[in-house]
Write a protein that holds these residues in place. Structure first.
Motif, mmCIF file in Angstrom:
data_model
loop_
_atom_site.group_PDB
_atom_site.id
_atom_site.type_symbol
_atom_site.label_atom_id
_atom_site.label_comp_id
_atom_site.label_asym_id
_atom_site.label_seq_id
_atom_site.Cartn_x
_atom_site.Cartn_y
_atom_site.Cartn_z
ATOM 1 N N PHE A 82 28.923 38.511 39.429
ATOM 2 C CA PHE A 82 30.091 37.751 39.875
ATOM 3 C C PHE A 82 31.208 38.691 40.340
ATOM 4 C CE2 PHE A 82 34.040 35.301 38.833
ATOM 5 C CZ PHE A 82 33.872 34.301 39.777
ATOM 6 N N GLU A 83 31.405 39.785 39.609
ATOM 7 C CA GLU A 83 32.491 40.704 39.975
ATOM 8 C C GLU A 83 32.188 41.450 41.271
ATOM 9 O OE1 GLU A 83 33.423 42.812 36.276
ATOM 10 O OE2 GLU A 83 33.635 40.839 35.313
ATOM 11 N N LYS A 84 30.912 41.729 41.497
ATOM 12 C CA LYS A 84 30.551 42.323 42.800
ATOM 13 C C LYS A 84 30.842 41.325 43.932
ATOM 14 C CE LYS A 84 26.907 45.526 41.353
ATOM 15 N NZ LYS A 84 25.497 45.439 40.911
ATOM 16 N N MET A 85 30.600 40.067 43.656
ATOM 17 C CA MET A 85 30.894 39.049 44.664
ATOM 18 C C MET A 85 32.405 38.929 44.895
ATOM 19 S SD MET A 85 28.139 36.189 43.382
ATOM 20 C CE MET A 85 28.362 35.005 44.683
ATOM 21 N N LEU A 86 33.172 38.981 43.811
ATOM 22 C CA LEU A 86 34.635 38.914 43.945
ATOM 23 C C LEU A 86 35.149 40.033 44.850
ATOM 24 C CD1 LEU A 86 35.847 38.189 40.288
ATOM 25 C CD2 LEU A 86 36.177 36.722 42.287
ATOM 26 N N ALA A 87 34.580 41.215 44.675
ATOM 27 C CA ALA A 87 35.039 42.387 45.446
ATOM 28 C C ALA A 87 34.783 42.207 46.931
ATOM 29 C CB ALA A 87 34.360 43.641 44.922
ATOM 30 N N ARG A 88 33.823 41.338 47.286
ATOM 31 C CA ARG A 88 33.467 41.166 48.698
ATOM 32 C C ARG A 88 33.933 39.835 49.277
ATOM 33 N NH1 ARG A 88 28.097 43.938 50.671
ATOM 34 N NH2 ARG A 88 28.447 45.996 49.786
ATOM 35 N N SER A 89 34.644 39.046 48.494
ATOM 36 C CA SER A 89 35.038 37.712 48.959
ATOM 37 C C SER A 89 36.509 37.674 49.347
ATOM 38 C CB SER A 89 34.772 36.666 47.868
ATOM 39 O OG SER A 89 33.380 36.605 47.607
ATOM 40 N N ASP A 90 36.839 36.705 50.182
ATOM 41 C CA ASP A 90 38.225 36.516 50.601
ATOM 42 C C ASP A 90 38.949 35.491 49.736
ATOM 43 O OD1 ASP A 90 38.297 38.048 53.295
ATOM 44 O OD2 ASP A 90 36.434 36.890 53.359
ATOM 45 N N VAL A 91 38.202 34.487 49.274
ATOM 46 C CA VAL A 91 38.819 33.359 48.569
ATOM 47 C C VAL A 91 37.945 32.979 47.379
ATOM 48 C CG1 VAL A 91 39.583 30.941 48.764
ATOM 49 C CG2 VAL A 91 39.720 32.450 50.775
ATOM 50 N N LEU A 92 38.577 32.765 46.225
ATOM 51 C CA LEU A 92 37.900 32.187 45.063
ATOM 52 C C LEU A 92 38.471 30.790 44.843
ATOM 53 C CD1 LEU A 92 36.131 32.512 42.439
ATOM 54 C CD2 LEU A 92 38.270 33.194 41.299
ATOM 55 N N LEU A 93 37.596 29.804 44.686
ATOM 56 C CA LEU A 93 38.053 28.438 44.391
ATOM 57 C C LEU A 93 37.546 28.015 43.016
ATOM 58 C CD1 LEU A 93 37.184 26.614 47.768
ATOM 59 C CD2 LEU A 93 39.381 27.609 47.084
ATOM 60 N N GLU A 94 38.395 27.329 42.248
ATOM 61 C CA GLU A 94 37.938 26.805 40.948
ATOM 62 C C GLU A 94 38.660 25.508 40.636
ATOM 63 O OE1 GLU A 94 39.740 26.528 37.995
ATOM 64 O OE2 GLU A 94 41.410 27.923 38.175
ATOM 65 N N ASN A 95 37.967 24.606 39.942
ATOM 66 C CA ASN A 95 38.632 23.377 39.469
ATOM 67 C C ASN A 95 38.348 23.107 37.999
ATOM 68 O OD1 ASN A 95 35.983 22.512 39.848
ATOM 69 N ND2 ASN A 95 36.546 20.515 40.682
ATOM 70 N N PHE A 96 38.363 24.214 37.202
ATOM 71 C CA PHE A 96 38.236 24.046 35.759
ATOM 72 C C PHE A 96 39.543 23.503 35.176
ATOM 73 C CE2 PHE A 96 35.284 27.744 36.444
ATOM 74 C CZ PHE A 96 34.122 27.054 36.136
ATOM 75 N N ARG A 97 39.450 23.082 33.905
ATOM 76 C CA ARG A 97 40.663 22.745 33.177
ATOM 77 C C ARG A 97 41.516 24.020 33.089
ATOM 78 N NH1 ARG A 97 40.953 19.331 28.488
ATOM 79 N NH2 ARG A 97 38.760 18.764 28.580
ATOM 80 N N PRO A 98 42.844 23.947 33.299
ATOM 81 C CA PRO A 98 43.682 25.147 33.208
ATOM 82 C C PRO A 98 43.448 25.880 31.885
ATOM 83 C CG PRO A 98 44.947 23.351 34.141
ATOM 84 C CD PRO A 98 43.614 22.775 33.738
ATOM 85 N N HIS A 112 44.234 39.276 40.418
ATOM 86 C CA HIS A 112 45.150 39.786 41.448
ATOM 87 C C HIS A 112 45.338 41.294 41.308
ATOM 88 C CE1 HIS A 112 48.058 39.545 44.590
ATOM 89 N NE2 HIS A 112 49.079 39.879 43.831
ATOM 90 N N GLU A 113 45.315 41.758 40.063
ATOM 91 C CA GLU A 113 45.458 43.210 39.856
ATOM 92 C C GLU A 113 44.218 43.944 40.362
ATOM 93 O OE1 GLU A 113 46.795 44.191 35.851
ATOM 94 O OE2 GLU A 113 46.045 46.232 36.226
ATOM 95 N N LYS A 114 43.042 43.395 40.041
ATOM 96 C CA LYS A 114 41.795 44.088 40.409
ATOM 97 C C LYS A 114 41.413 43.883 41.863
ATOM 98 C CE LYS A 114 39.798 43.923 35.866
ATOM 99 N NZ LYS A 114 39.182 42.895 35.053
ATOM 100 N N TYR A 115 41.717 42.708 42.400
ATOM 101 C CA TYR A 115 41.312 42.376 43.783
ATOM 102 C C TYR A 115 42.549 41.871 44.530
ATOM 103 C CZ TYR A 115 37.060 42.004 40.943
ATOM 104 O OH TYR A 115 36.054 42.238 40.036
ATOM 105 N N PRO A 116 43.455 42.765 44.892
ATOM 106 C CA PRO A 116 44.759 42.304 45.410
ATOM 107 C C PRO A 116 44.675 41.470 46.687
ATOM 108 C CG PRO A 116 44.517 44.703 45.621
ATOM 109 C CD PRO A 116 43.386 44.223 44.777
ATOM 110 N N LYS A 117 43.616 41.609 47.446
ATOM 111 C CA LYS A 117 43.505 40.820 48.679
ATOM 112 C C LYS A 117 42.899 39.434 48.448
ATOM 113 C CE LYS A 117 42.479 42.585 52.607
ATOM 114 N NZ LYS A 117 41.746 43.204 53.735
#
Lengths: 383, 383
Positions: A82-98, A112-117
């Motif tokens: 998942f983290e490798k995917m985060l590093a290569r993605s532009d947008v993460l979407l989620e609709n979990f309970r806060p 935001h700290e690890k993947y600022p873009k």
């Protein structure tokens, strides 16, 4: 042909409707959407009827063209993927309970700290702030609490639900707008932003005239059946064989309507202005219907159309799906199966852009975990 | 604080709702919106009730913070002014009948040649293509023809209109998505695009489950009142003092509900699965209501919430506007008058973005032609 979002990758943890509706639009605009689903079950809507060939038509209608990988975000190997995917993605979407993403150590601050873009889009029942942020909600809870049910239905009868799930859909559309605004903003700032959409907020945002009426008069509007509360005539009328709509939104159209129906009302002070017509809407309806009841809907729709007055039938969904104008606009598309054969029908993309292709087929909805190999190869590649 | 669209200028020829709703969102995201209105009358909604201090609350609710100039696009001097504005704007919005802009020599082909970076967003009743492109439509015509009315209302009674104008609003939201996608695309291509939104298309796009059901089963869905058509219990129930919603979307939530209401139903084969509950939904409603009728809505909402069951009141709009969660999310904002005093209430911006301000006041809606001097000075300036 390049689409407007070609090259944008969306990592999509959302399920059911609000989030998947957003990523469907982003996919239709050309983005690559990767669904990250729970192993074993996946998106709940995979089990929603009706089925065809063992597959949910509901799931296919909203998840066509997406890819799927099943990951357990509490498992270390899967977290690594998942983290490798985060590093290569532009947008993460989620609709979990806060709070769920924070417990997984994937809250906005960490990401935001690890993947600022990276842009982080969240949709939840009540939003990520406020006293009730952590409460669960479904479409109907926000339709009811957000006020739209209180203005939908017949006068003096119980309120009804809007037949489409606008509690989810409108929230998903606002999430889509937020993602697009954040992508544009990132072009200037180089940084991602978090988008926090509340389904309840989104219901308030569409209340329109009801807010104006309530705050100025002190009295909230009631349901008005099939009539617009502040424009007249703007409602359903009986022809001899059923209901149709006349929407004469201004004085000029009302005058044309009077001429077309041979009803000398436009100089009558009770109907001379829109405020007067709204005040006397019940009487106006009876006077118009006294004329329309004598001929068929088709007759009146043709006659009013020729005079330039907005009108039309009330269509059931099977009629809508055969409507020549809808079909001419490529608004009913085929969703393919894995073998490239048409399997389901879905709504087309209503965002028609010049110089961008508007295909009349959509790639299949993914099987659960159906793109694991391809996704893992992508993660090992040079991108 | 910079907003995501700060620096973007929208030249807005639209009136009434779909277009102005789009430019309101773009304005809330930071764009400068200039309404170009007909001399003398301006936007029709300036005459929509209710009024306060002689101003339409409806107009203020949707046009706050915009600027206004009155131009007659058939007058040479005014055309000259308009063309200077085109040269300095990023986006042109219009919701005329298809063909009107071409007759003014401002059709997309002409504009794209002269102003290649300009984005052109159009919203119309039926779109700019197809056999009925030139026909007029209003909200209610597309709600009726697009199918949403056929699934909204009570079984065996006449269909009702969705109380909010979702025929306009959803189209305006798709236009907003199209504009944002085109702005992003322009960052890469340097060129503008035309966006062609049809209100009828947009209605089809939100039909959701109804398309799946109709195309797989052959039978279009009917209205189901306040009940979800394929989940139970997922509807309204009477407390001793009014209606509230219970949305128990799966077996686990139903079991919790039975425990909370002290109703031993979860082992009863008539209610053991969701399909069984849907089949026996009327009986289930009566059994649940036999319990809920003995205490207040507030009692049940508190009790069910404590048990983690999605629930909530049906709120009238005055209650919505006092809802603590809504207020905590800054979803009810003040629209100022020209003297900077709060004059109207409006919906806040549901797109909550990190690092972007979310003001609780909005600048006044413009008087007709109220910003002429400022706009002419801008056109003479070095920008």
């Amino acid at each position: 042909m390049t689409q407007t979002l070609t090259g944008i990758t969306i990592l999509d943890l959302t399920h059911v409707l609000a989030g998947p509706f957003c990523s469907m639009t982003l996919g239709d605009l050309g983005a690559t959407v990767i669904k990250v689903e729970r192993p074993g079950i996946g998106d709940d809507t995979r089990a929603f009827p009706p089925f065809k060939g063992g597959k949910s038509a509901y799931f296919a209608g909203i998840n066509h063209g997406k890819k799927s990988i099943a990951l357990d975000l509490k498992n270390d190997d899967d977290r690594d993927t998942f983290e490798k995917m985060l590093a290569r993605s532009d947008v993460l979407l989620e609709n979990f309970r806060p709070g769920v993403m924070e417990r997984l150590a994937y809250g906005w601050d960490d990401l935001h700290e690890k993947y600022p873009k990276l842009i982080y889009g969240a949709v939840s029942g009540f939003g990520h702030t406020g006293p009730e942020a952590k409460r669960p909600a479904y479409d109907m809870v926000v339709q009811a609490r957000g006020g739209v049910m209180s203005i939908t239905g017949e006068k003096d009868r119980e309120p009804v639900r809007v037949g489409a799930s606008i509690g989810d859909i409108v929230a998903g559309m606002y999430l889509c707008q937020g993602v697009l605004a954040a992508l544009l903003d990132r072009e200037r700032t180089g940084k991602g932003r978090k988008i926090d959409i509340s389904m309840l907020d989104a219901q308030l945002a569409i209340l329109e005239h009801a807010i104006a009426i309530t705050t100025v008069t002190g009295t909230p509007p009631s349901p008005t059946g099939a009539r617009h509360p502040s424009i007249a005539p703007f409602e359903t009328f009986h022809g001899s064989d059923g209901l149709f709509v006349i929407a004469a939104g201004n004085d000029k159209l009302f005058e044309k309507l009077c001429v077309t129906l041979n009803l000398p009302l436009s100089d009558d002070p009770r109907f001379a202005t829109n405020p007067a017509r709204v005040k006397n809407a019940r009487l106006l309806k009876r006077l118009i219907e006294a004329v329309t009841i004598d001929n068929t809907r088709a007759h009146w729709i043709a006659k009013l159309t020729a005079a330039g007055i907005p009108t039309g039938p009330i269509q059931t969904v099977d009629q809508v799906l055969r409507d020549p104008q809808i079909l001419a606009r490529n608004m009913v598309v085929d969703v393919l199966d894995r073998n490239g054969r048409p399997a389901f029908k879905a709504s087309g993309n209503p965002i028609k852009l010049s110089g961008v292709s508007d295909p009349s087929v959509r790639a299949a909805a993914p099987d659960l975990d159906g793109n694991r190999g391809e996704i893992l190869r992508w993660l090992e590649s040079d991108k």
